[in-house]
Design a protein around this motif. Structure first.
Motif, PDB file in Angstrom:
ATOM      1  N   PHE A  44       0.811  -1.214   0.000  1.00 38.95           N
ATOM      2  CA  PHE A  44       0.000   0.000   0.000  1.00 38.95           C
ATOM      3  C   PHE A  44       0.847   1.268   0.000  1.00 38.95           C
ATOM      4  O   PHE A  44       0.360   2.334  -0.383  1.00 38.95           O
ATOM      5  N   ALA A  45       2.103   1.179   0.447  1.00 39.79           N
ATOM      6  CA  ALA A  45       2.952   2.370   0.502  1.00 39.79           C
ATOM      7  C   ALA A  45       3.291   2.892  -0.884  1.00 39.79           C
ATOM      8  O   ALA A  45       3.773   4.026  -1.019  1.00 39.79           O
ATOM      9  N   ILE A  46       3.034   2.114  -1.935  1.00 40.81           N
ATOM     10  CA  ILE A  46       3.286   2.576  -3.297  1.00 40.81           C
ATOM     11  C   ILE A  46       2.479   3.846  -3.569  1.00 40.81           C
ATOM     12  O   ILE A  46       2.946   4.772  -4.219  1.00 40.81           O
ATOM     13  N   VAL A  47       1.239   3.878  -3.076  1.00 39.13           N
ATOM     14  CA  VAL A  47       0.395   5.075  -3.162  1.00 39.13           C
ATOM     15  C   VAL A  47       0.061   5.486  -1.730  1.00 39.13           C
ATOM     16  O   VAL A  47      -0.729   4.823  -1.063  1.00 39.13           O
ATOM     17  N   PRO A  48       0.681   6.560  -1.197  1.00 35.94           N
ATOM     18  CA  PRO A  48       0.554   6.883   0.231  1.00 35.94           C
ATOM     19  C   PRO A  48      -0.872   6.996   0.746  1.00 35.94           C
ATOM     20  O   PRO A  48      -1.166   6.552   1.847  1.00 35.94           O
ATOM     21  N   LYS A  49      -1.785   7.589  -0.052  1.00 36.59           N
ATOM     22  CA  LYS A  49      -3.148   7.734   0.446  1.00 36.59           C
ATOM     23  C   LYS A  49      -3.845   6.385   0.601  1.00 36.59           C
ATOM     24  O   LYS A  49      -4.703   6.212   1.460  1.00 36.59           O
ATOM     25  N   HIS A  50      -3.467   5.398  -0.229  1.00 38.96           N
ATOM     26  CA  HIS A  50      -4.030   4.062  -0.081  1.00 38.96           C
ATOM     27  C   HIS A  50      -3.605   3.439   1.245  1.00 38.96           C
ATOM     28  O   HIS A  50      -4.372   2.679   1.853  1.00 38.96           O
ATOM     29  N   LEU A  51      -2.395   3.737   1.674  1.00 40.74           N
ATOM     30  CA  LEU A  51      -1.910   3.233   2.956  1.00 40.74           C
ATOM     31  C   LEU A  51      -2.802   3.723   4.083  1.00 40.74           C
ATOM     32  O   LEU A  51      -3.200   2.961   4.971  1.00 40.74           O
ATOM     33  N   SER A  52      -3.159   4.993   4.057  1.00 36.11           N
ATOM     34  CA  SER A  52      -4.008   5.552   5.095  1.00 36.11           C
ATOM     35  C   SER A  52      -5.421   4.978   5.032  1.00 36.11           C
ATOM     36  O   SER A  52      -6.022   4.666   6.055  1.00 36.11           O
ATOM     37  N   TYR A  53      -5.960   4.823   3.828  1.00 36.38           N
ATOM     38  CA  TYR A  53      -7.296   4.251   3.695  1.00 36.38           C
ATOM     39  C   TYR A  53      -7.330   2.813   4.198  1.00 36.38           C
ATOM     40  O   TYR A  53      -8.309   2.377   4.817  1.00 36.38           O
ATOM     41  N   CYS A  54      -6.263   2.064   3.918  1.00 35.73           N
ATOM     42  CA  CYS A  54      -6.186   0.676   4.390  1.00 35.73           C
ATOM     43  C   CYS A  54      -6.238   0.617   5.906  1.00 35.73           C
ATOM     44  O   CYS A  54      -6.995  -0.165   6.494  1.00 35.73           O
ATOM     45  N   PHE A  55      -5.457   1.462   6.568  1.00 31.38           N
ATOM     46  CA  PHE A  55      -5.444   1.455   8.031  1.00 31.38           C
ATOM     47  C   PHE A  55      -6.746   1.992   8.614  1.00 31.38           C
ATOM     48  O   PHE A  55      -7.125   1.629   9.726  1.00 31.38           O
ATOM     49  N   THR A 205     -10.301   5.554  12.838  1.00 26.39           N
ATOM     50  CA  THR A 205     -10.832   5.352  11.485  1.00 26.39           C
ATOM     51  C   THR A 205     -11.034   6.677  10.770  1.00 26.39           C
ATOM     52  O   THR A 205     -10.586   6.865   9.629  1.00 26.39           O
ATOM     53  N   LEU A 206     -11.691   7.620  11.425  1.00 27.81           N
ATOM     54  CA  LEU A 206     -11.954   8.922  10.813  1.00 27.81           C
ATOM     55  C   LEU A 206     -10.652   9.685  10.570  1.00 27.81           C
ATOM     56  O   LEU A 206     -10.465  10.312   9.514  1.00 27.81           O
ATOM     57  N   GLY A 207      -9.724   9.630  11.539  1.00 29.99           N
ATOM     58  CA  GLY A 207      -8.457  10.334  11.390  1.00 29.99           C
ATOM     59  C   GLY A 207      -7.660   9.836  10.197  1.00 29.99           C
ATOM     60  O   GLY A 207      -7.045  10.639   9.468  1.00 29.99           O
ATOM     61  N   ARG A 208      -7.680   8.541   9.954  1.00 31.47           N
ATOM     62  CA  ARG A 208      -6.914   7.996   8.829  1.00 31.47           C
ATOM     63  C   ARG A 208      -7.598   8.266   7.493  1.00 31.47           C
ATOM     64  O   ARG A 208      -6.914   8.424   6.473  1.00 31.47           O
ATOM     65  N   LEU A 209      -8.923   8.326   7.495  1.00 32.02           N
ATOM     66  CA  LEU A 209      -9.619   8.712   6.266  1.00 32.02           C
ATOM     67  C   LEU A 209      -9.274  10.154   5.891  1.00 32.02           C
ATOM     68  O   LEU A 209      -9.015  10.470   4.720  1.00 32.02           O
ATOM     69  N   ILE A 210      -9.287  11.035   6.887  1.00 30.61           N
ATOM     70  CA  ILE A 210      -8.931  12.435   6.639  1.00 30.61           C
ATOM     71  C   ILE A 210      -7.489  12.546   6.168  1.00 30.61           C
ATOM     72  O   ILE A 210      -7.167  13.295   5.239  1.00 30.61           O
ATOM     73  N   TRP A 211      -6.597  11.779   6.804  1.00 29.79           N
ATOM     74  CA  TRP A 211      -5.189  11.825   6.414  1.00 29.79           C
ATOM     75  C   TRP A 211      -4.992  11.319   4.993  1.00 29.79           C
ATOM     76  O   TRP A 211      -4.178  11.863   4.238  1.00 29.79           O
ATOM     77  N   GLY A 212      -5.731  10.283   4.615  1.00 28.26           N
ATOM     78  CA  GLY A 212      -5.629   9.799   3.243  1.00 28.26           C
ATOM     79  C   GLY A 212      -6.039  10.851   2.233  1.00 28.26           C
ATOM     80  O   GLY A 212      -5.451  10.946   1.143  1.00 28.26           O
ATOM     81  N   TYR A 213      -7.015  11.661   2.580  1.00 29.39           N
ATOM     82  CA  TYR A 213      -7.448  12.747   1.696  1.00 29.39           C
ATOM     83  C   TYR A 213      -6.404  13.863   1.637  1.00 29.39           C
ATOM     84  O   TYR A 213      -6.157  14.458   0.582  1.00 29.39           O
TER      85      TYR A 213
END
Length: 347
Positions: A44-55, A205-213
């Motif tokens: 998932f680290a290939i695309v950083p925002k995907h990493l955050s969405y995964c977590f 969950t909410l914090g990581r969604l925001i971070w992915g954005y």
């Protein structure tokens, strides 16, 4: 393999075999999760925002499970039946893993091209070598660098591993002992106080969604100071849990801590991905996950000993200390561009 082993955790827990069985169950689950997360972090680290969405999805599961378990226990359903019911989710997990990561013809063709290039490279480097009949010559003939040793030779690898261990220790102690703290020190209702854990993971969950954005919208320096601000506010929430004697206020503060802690680990993996050499990325992500698990094991164990000997009232002291450490640690992390390793062939 990791999916099947993790399913064994629910089987063993559902049999009610006592403390030895519970110990074996958690050890099996941890081993399975280490294989899975060590691989998925790099994927998932290939695309950083995907990493955050995964977590963030991991956090959603951590919200859902305590809600269901607490609701069942409130209806006097034996706790072990929750684990037997969760076997359905485990079976779905195995099915999804098999579907998502099944080998494809494109992957086979790409690996064949890599093998052909490695074969020609090894033959061009050794023109005097001969190939005997029946001998298989491929990438294994070329001496590959020891990527584990290469990763461990990077000082910044040790830096981020130490941070991930301390961070996960802080996260675990913040929510792991909070229910006991609210029941024993704040005299919370035993049938409802368990829901504060759900609030913590809902915040994550909410914090990581925001971070992915936000990840793709912020520069490296902006991301760094954003996380620093989150940790400073989380530290103030830890102080509220220390000095404010109210179950609703403490539960709300814990949920806010989860919200602010949410982006920290994905941000640290992104920092490692941007800073460490490309050659060691796979091993680097595995080492960071290993350090996180080690931090979860050692420091909360020490915290549990302290709480048993001194009393549960000491929990805020531990949480404030750990959160202060990771806040100062984060702002001291260096920022630099990733550069290739110069001496790969000599390792």
């Amino acid at each position: 393999m990791s999916g099947f082993l993790h399913g064994m955790f629910f089987v063993i827990m559902g049999t009610r075999g006592g403390f030895p069985a519970i110990f074996v169950a958690h050890s099996t689950a941890a081993f399975a999760r280490s294989i899975l997360t060590g691989t998925l972090n790099e994927f998932f680290a290939i695309v950083p925002k995907h990493l955050s969405y995964c977590f963030s999805l991991w956090g959603f599961g951590s919200v859902l499970a305590p809600l269901v378990c607490q609701a069942l226990m409130a209806q006097d359903v034996p706790w072990h039946k929750f684990y037997l019911g969760t076997l359905v989710g485990s079976a779905l997990n195995v099915a999804f893993l098999s579907l998502a990561f099944r080998p494809t013809p494109t992957e086979f063709a790409r690996e064949k091209r890599h093998a052909d290039r490695a074969l020609h490279r090894s033959l061009s480097l050794s023109p005097t070598s001969t190939i005997h009949e029946g001998e298989v010559v491929g990438p294994s003939k070329a001496k590959a660098p020891n990527t584990l040793r290469l990763a461990l030779s990077q000082p910044l690898q040790w830096v981020i591993c130490a941070f991930s261990g301390i961070y996960f220790a802080s996260e675990t102690t913040s929510q792991g002992f909070m229910v006991s703290f609210l029941r024993e020190i704040r005299h919370g209702n035993p049938k409802t106080v368990g829901f504060v854990t759900c609030g913590f993971f809902a915040g994550i969950t909410l914090g990581r969604l925001i971070w992915g954005y936000l990840t793709s919208k912020l520069s490296a320096y902006q991301r760094r100071y954003f996380i620093f601000g989150c940790l400073c506010i989380a530290l103030s929430m830890q102080l509220i849990n220390w000095f404010v004697h109210s179950v609703p206020v403490n539960g709300t503060a814990l949920a806010v801590i989860g919200l602010l802690f949410g982006p920290v680990f994905p941000a640290s993996l992104g920092w490692a991905n941007d800073t460490l050499p490309q050659e060691v990325r796979m091993v680097s992500m595995a080492l960071i996950s290993c350090s996180a698990s080690l931090g979860c094991a050692i420091l909360p164990f020490i915290a549990g000993i302290i709480l048993n000997k001194k009393g549960t009232f000491t929990l805020p002291y531990i949480n404030v200390t750990l959160t202060s450490i990771i806040t100062l640690y984060w702002i001291c992390l260096p920022t630099k561009r990733r550069t290739p390793v110069q001496s790969v062939g000599k390792v």
